[in-house]
Every structure is written in structure tokens, then in C-alpha cells.
Design an enzyme around this catalytic site. Structure first.
Site, short mmCIF file in Angstrom:
data_model
loop_
_atom_site.label_atom_id
_atom_site.label_comp_id
_atom_site.label_asym_id
_atom_site.label_seq_id
_atom_site.Cartn_x
_atom_site.Cartn_y
_atom_site.Cartn_z
N LEU A 93 -11.23 7.93 6.58
CA LEU A 93 -10.61 9.25 6.66
C LEU A 93 -9.10 9.05 6.63
O LEU A 93 -8.47 8.82 7.66
CB LEU A 93 -11.04 9.99 7.94
N GLY A 94 -8.53 9.10 5.43
CA GLY A 94 -7.10 8.91 5.28
C GLY A 94 -6.34 10.21 5.47
O GLY A 94 -6.87 11.19 5.99
N GLY A 95 -5.10 10.20 4.99
CA GLY A 95 -4.30 11.40 5.13
C GLY A 95 -4.57 12.42 4.04
O GLY A 95 -4.65 13.62 4.30
N GLU A 130 -10.32 2.17 -4.20
CA GLU A 130 -9.90 2.15 -2.80
C GLU A 130 -11.11 2.00 -1.88
O GLU A 130 -11.08 1.23 -0.92
CB GLU A 130 -9.12 3.42 -2.48
N ARG A 176 3.18 0.60 3.27
CA ARG A 176 2.94 -0.55 4.14
C ARG A 176 2.87 -1.82 3.30
O ARG A 176 2.18 -1.87 2.27
CB ARG A 176 1.63 -0.38 4.90
N THR A 205 1.10 8.90 3.76
CA THR A 205 1.96 9.15 4.92
C THR A 205 3.01 8.06 5.14
O THR A 205 3.89 8.21 5.99
CB THR A 205 1.11 9.26 6.20
N GLY A 206 2.92 6.97 4.40
CA GLY A 206 3.88 5.88 4.54
C GLY A 206 3.55 4.76 3.58
O GLY A 206 2.49 4.74 2.95
N ILE A 214 -18.87 1.90 4.73
CA ILE A 214 -17.59 2.28 5.32
C ILE A 214 -17.25 3.71 4.93
O ILE A 214 -17.48 4.14 3.79
CB ILE A 214 -16.48 1.31 4.91
N ASP A 269 0.86 -1.19 0.00
CA ASP A 269 0.00 0.00 0.00
C ASP A 269 0.89 1.24 0.00
O ASP A 269 1.55 1.56 1.00
CB ASP A 269 -0.90 -0.04 1.24
#
Length: 545
Positions: free
Chosen positions: A244-246, A216, A104, A101-102, A241, A97
Site C-alpha cells: 500500500l504505497g502513496g 514494482e 530514496r 512521496t520522496g 505481498i 527509488d
């Protein structure tokens, strides 16, 4: 004399016959003491009649006994094979992913279950995140591939070496890369493709891509309903669903009302069809919205009278009182007030940008169409992190967020730092904005009442993570299993439907063999073997039932 002499042989013969019988009768007990006892003789009565009844006995009873024994052995072998195949049939799939922000890595371990649906092996499934995200390499795209090395090493530790070559690895980048220019996106992906090709895992160039926000959202919906056990069931009983992502926010749920085609996604899972609403709100992620809010303030587009008509000064209501910037010469920095209600009002203006251009009958957020929410919902990612920070449970109400936000925003900054010493300053600063943003997004934007109980804030159900990567893995594996079945035209006899079909057939066969054996045993005559002293041999006789 002659007559007397003539009768003598007859009398002697008669006496000899009597003497012989008496002698035999006297010896009989000694002989009988060597014969098998009556309890063990029943077995020999079936086998001991081999001279006269052997073929008949083996034909009626021996066949069924052999068949039953063979069936039991086959059943034992079948269950051993199934057990070993379940262990040795463990497969792996890797999804990386590429978030904002990162990055994974998800190493999914699984076996194929009934209907071709993967069954997760949670003990062997693992994940690892490294910062920063791929979008941080916009100025040095060639370096993006190196950021995957540690993640791929982790993957190789989790997957047995013998399965590297058959374990698929995919990179799916999200909103962080969607915000970049196409040219920069491709350069970053090309660098990542080089690292993935050299990883030892199964990889194809098109398996590294930037996925759409709609995909997504769909993947997240699939993951949530898989974890809840409602995937493949009645659409009315599924759970929506809200992520609330970055950098972005996704809203996906089953809707019974007619939807514009650009917001409709038809998902076929098994024999059930789901008509889903799904949309990704780019720039509406928590971090992106906060950054935009700061720009909004510094550009002075946000007029102070929109927040508080009685005050004309340039204000920042979303930062706790007492916070001071390290650069005091920056005169463009607004006056900090730390007021939850004013912060919420400012965020509402942010969420309604572009609403005047709405081409639909209703636009709840910006210029995007959103139908009325139906059913229950899971709120994940930063919804969950914020609720956890404030000590709110998964069933918290929006009114709880209001109360927590009012306390936090109105608190002195130095007291907050002492209360949360382990948090980075930038992270701590965001929670006033975050609490107001969540209330404005869900209540003022999507119409969720402050006392509505249908939203649960969570990042996992049981031990299953509510991650869109899980949903993408499920859809890919199910599609691959369906393709394999279509190509072969046969079910997999070791796993899935084939295993249960074979098991049913084996059970039926065992029952038939057992019934046949019992019937043969009932119809077969009962024989008894005795020793005839007069004839000097064994005699087999039939015993009436």
C-alpha cells in the site's frame, strides 16, 4: 727346540688376537657412550642409512611427506585467498527509488554467493530518503536533477572511491511519475540523467526510467521471498505481498488457477518457474485514495443516503469529530461526523468504481481481475505504518483494525492532538480514513476474513528490508552473474559454485595423499642400525614386524 720355537709365533699370534678383542671390548662402553640414544636414533636410522638405503628411503617415504606438506600449504593458501577475496570482492550497486512521496537511494553491498545469488552485506548496505518526490517537479522539471545531489553525495560516502567507476547506479521511478504526462516524465528523467552522468558512478541513459506497476509488484515479491528464504524453492511455499504505497497498491502472489495473460508473470529463478499474479492499482495508494475521497465528497458524487439513509446532510465520516478547517468561508466543506462504519462504507464505494465495466468473470477491485488469494501474505508500507501507529503487532487481525479505527474516528480531535503532539496535523487526520481503507481493501475487496491469520504486517524480515528496490537489485545482479558465466563458460573460482567445487577437489586430493603416505609407511621395512665392535662399523638390519 726347533719345534718349540716353531710354535711360538702361532701362540703369540693367538694371544695377540685375544688381547685385541679384549681391548676392544673394554673400550666399547666408552665409545658407545658417545652414540645417540635409542629414542633419537630412529630418525637417523632413516637418514643414517644414506650410504646404502638413502635412495630407497627418499623414494618411498620422503615423496609422500613432501606431497602432504605441499597439499597442506596449498589448502592454507586457498583459504587465505578465499577469505581475502570475500573481503576485497565486496561489490556495490545503487538503486534510486523515485517514489510519489520522496526519493530514496539504496546502496547495496554484496558478494556473489553459491549459484550466482548475491549475499547482502547488511552492515555496509545503507539507505537515505529525501522529500519531496520527483513528481513534485512537474512544473519545474529541469530542477528534478538537483534533488538527487544530496543522495548521490551519500552514495559516494558509502562506496569506496576506487569502486565508483564500476558501481552501477539506476533510477527507477514509480507511480508518482506514472501519473504524469509522458512529456513531463521525460523532461524530469532528462534532468536526473545529467546528475547521474556526473556522479562518478557507472551510468547509462536507459538506466533512468519509469517502471511499470507490475514490475514494482514482482520486485517486491522477490524481495519478500528472498528475505524469508523461500526464493528458489517450492512455489506453493512462497509468500504473497500486498503493498500500500502513496499513489498505488500492488498485489503479487503465486496462483495455481488459470490467469488472464495480462495479469500473468512467469518468473524463472534458478531451476524453478513461478507463475505469478501481479497487478498494480493506480490511484489506490493511501494518499491518492484519500485525496480522491475528498474530491469525491466535494463533488457530492457520494450521496449521503449511501452512507446513512436517515441523514440527508452532506457528511464526512472519515475525519475525527471536532476538527474545524481554518477557512470557515468554504461552505462546500462537509459536516464532520467521525464514524468508522460510515467511512468504511464510503471507501467501499470508492473501491468499486468501474466494476460495472469488468470484462472478466470476477473483479474484486474496480474493473481489475483478482483471483482468490492463496497462501500467506506480507502487507507492507502504509499497512505497516498504520498498524504501528495503532500499536498493533505484525500478526494483528483485521478485526483489530476495526476496533482501533472505531476508537480513533469517534474520538474528539483536540484530544487526539494532545495524545499525538509530535505528528503533523495532516498526517494525524489520515488515520481514521486509513484504518477504514485497509479494512475495506483487504476484507470487502480482496476477501480476507476479519479473523484471518495469514497476513503479517511488516516492512522488514529480520534486518532485511521488504522494499521493491531490493528485489530489483537481486534480479539485476543474478542476471548479470548468469551472463558473465555464459560468456566465460567457466564458473568463478574465487566465489560462488567454483569456490565450493575447488574446495571439494582439494579435500579429495588431501585424502588421497594421506592414504598414500600411510600405505607407504606401512609397507616400508623397519630398519635398525647397530655398531659391530668386531668389524668396527655400523650395520643396518631389517626388523621383523
Amino acid at each position: 727346540m726347533r719345534r718349540l720355537n716353531a710354535k711360538a709365533p702361532a701362540v703369540l699370534g693367538h694371544l695377540h688376537s685375544i688381547t685385541t678383542r679384549v681391548a676392544l671390548q673394554m673400550e666399547a662402553p666408552v665409545f658407545q657412550s658417545r652414540l645417540p640414544s635409542s629414542s633419537s636414533f630412529s630418525l637417523f636410522s632413516q637418514i643414517g642409512a644414506a650410504g646404502s638405503q638413502g635412495k630407497h628411503s627418499r623414494g618411498s617415504g620422503g615423496f609422500w611427506i613432501s606431497a602432504l606438506a605441499a597439499t597442506a600449504a596449498a589448502a592454507f593458501v586457498f583459504f587465505v585467498v578465499c577469505f581475502l577475496s570475500r573481503r576485497s570482492g565486496r561489490r556495490f550497486e545503487i538503486i534510486i527509488d523515485g517514489g510519489s512521496t520522496g526519493t530514496r537511494i539504496h546502496v547495496f553491498a554484496y558478494v556473489i554467493g553459491q549459484g550466482g545469488t548475491p549475499v547482502l552485506d547488511l552492515e555496509a548496505t545503507s539507505t537515505l530518503k529525501e522529500n519531496p518526490g520527483l513528481s513534485a517537479y512537474a512544473d519545474e522539471p529541469e530542477m528534478a536533477g538537483e534533488s538527487l545531489i544530496g543522495l548521490l553525495d551519500f552514495g559516494r560516502e558509502k562506496v569506496p572511491r576506487s569502486q565508483w567507476g564500476e558501481t552501477k547506479v539506476r533510477l527507477m521511478a514509480t507511480a508518482g511519475l506514472r501519473l504524469l504526462e509522458k512529456r513531463v516524465q521525460e523532461r524530469i528523467l532528462d534532468s536526473c540523467r545529467m546528475a547521474l552522468t556526473a556522479s562518478g558512478f557507472l551510468f547509462r541513459s536507459d538506466w533512468a526510467s519509469v517502471i511499470t506497476g507490475t514490475d514494482e509488484g514482482i520486485y517486491a515479491w522477490v524481495a519478500a521471498n528472498y528475505a524469508l528464504g523461500s526464493l528458489g524453492g517450492d512455489p506453493q511455499h512462497t509468500t504473497g505481498i500486498i503493498e500500500l504505497g502513496g499513489a498505488s497498491a500492488q498485489v503479487t502472489f503465486f496462483s495455481s488457477e488459470p490467469l488472464p495473460s495480462e495479469f500473468t508473470y512467469v518468473l524463472q529463478f534458478g531451476k524453478v518457474t513461478y507463475n505469478l499474479y501481479s497487478h498494480s492499482f493506480l490511484h489506490f495508494g493511501q494518499n491518492a485514495a484519500h485525496e480522491f475521497f475528498r474530491e469525491f465528497l466535494s463533488s457530492r458524487e457520494l450521496k449521503s443516503d449511501a452512507i446513512s439513509p436517515a441523514v440527508e446532510s452532506f457528511r464526512d465520516p472519515c475525519t475525527p469529530r471536532g476538527y474545524a478547517r481554518s477557512v470557515e468561508s468554504d461552505k462546500s466543506w462537509p459536516y464532520i461526523t467521525g464514524n468508522f462504519s460510515e467511512c468504511r462504507s464510503a471507501v467501499q464505494m470508492l473501491l468499486q468504481r468501474g466494476k460495472g465495466d469488468c470484462p472478466y468473470r470476477q473483479c474484486r477491485l474496480g474493473s481489475a481481475f483478482v483471483p482468490a488469494l492463496e497462501g500467506k501474505f506480507l502487507a507492507t508500507e502504509n499497512f505497516f505504518f498504520t498498524s504501528k501507529f495503532f500499536g498493533l503487532g505484525p500478526a494483528a487481525l483485521l478485526s483489530d483494525f476495526v476496533a482501533a479505527g472505531e476508537r480513533f474516528c469517534g474520538e474528539d480531535w483536540m484530544k487526539l492532538k494532545r495524545k499525538y503532539p509530535s505528528l503533523e496535523e495532516d498526517d494525524l487526520l489520515r488515520y481514521c480514513f486509513s484504518s477504514a481503507y485497509i479494512v475495506a481493501l483487504l476484507h470487502d475487496g480482496l476477501g480476507v476474513a476479519l479473523d484471518d491469520q495469514r497476513i503479517v504486517y511488516a516492512n522488514e524480515v529480520g534486518s532485511i528490508p521488504l522494499d521493491w528496490a531490493l528485489g530489483s537489485f537481486l534480479m539485476l545482479v543474478v542476471a548479470a552473474a548468469a551472463a558473465e558465466t555464459a560468456d566465460s563458460g567457466q564458473p568463478n573460482w574465487i566465489s560462488g559454485e567454483g569456490r565450493f567445487s575447488l574446495l571439494r577437489a582439494l579435500v579429495v586430493f588431501v585424502v588421497v595423499v594421506a592414504m598414500g603416505w600411510l600405505a607407504a609407511r606401512w609397507k616400508k621395512p623397519q630398519l635398525k642400525t647397530i655398531y659391530d665392535l668386531e668389524k668396527g662399523r655400523y650395520i643396518v638390519t631389517r626388523v621383523t614386524r
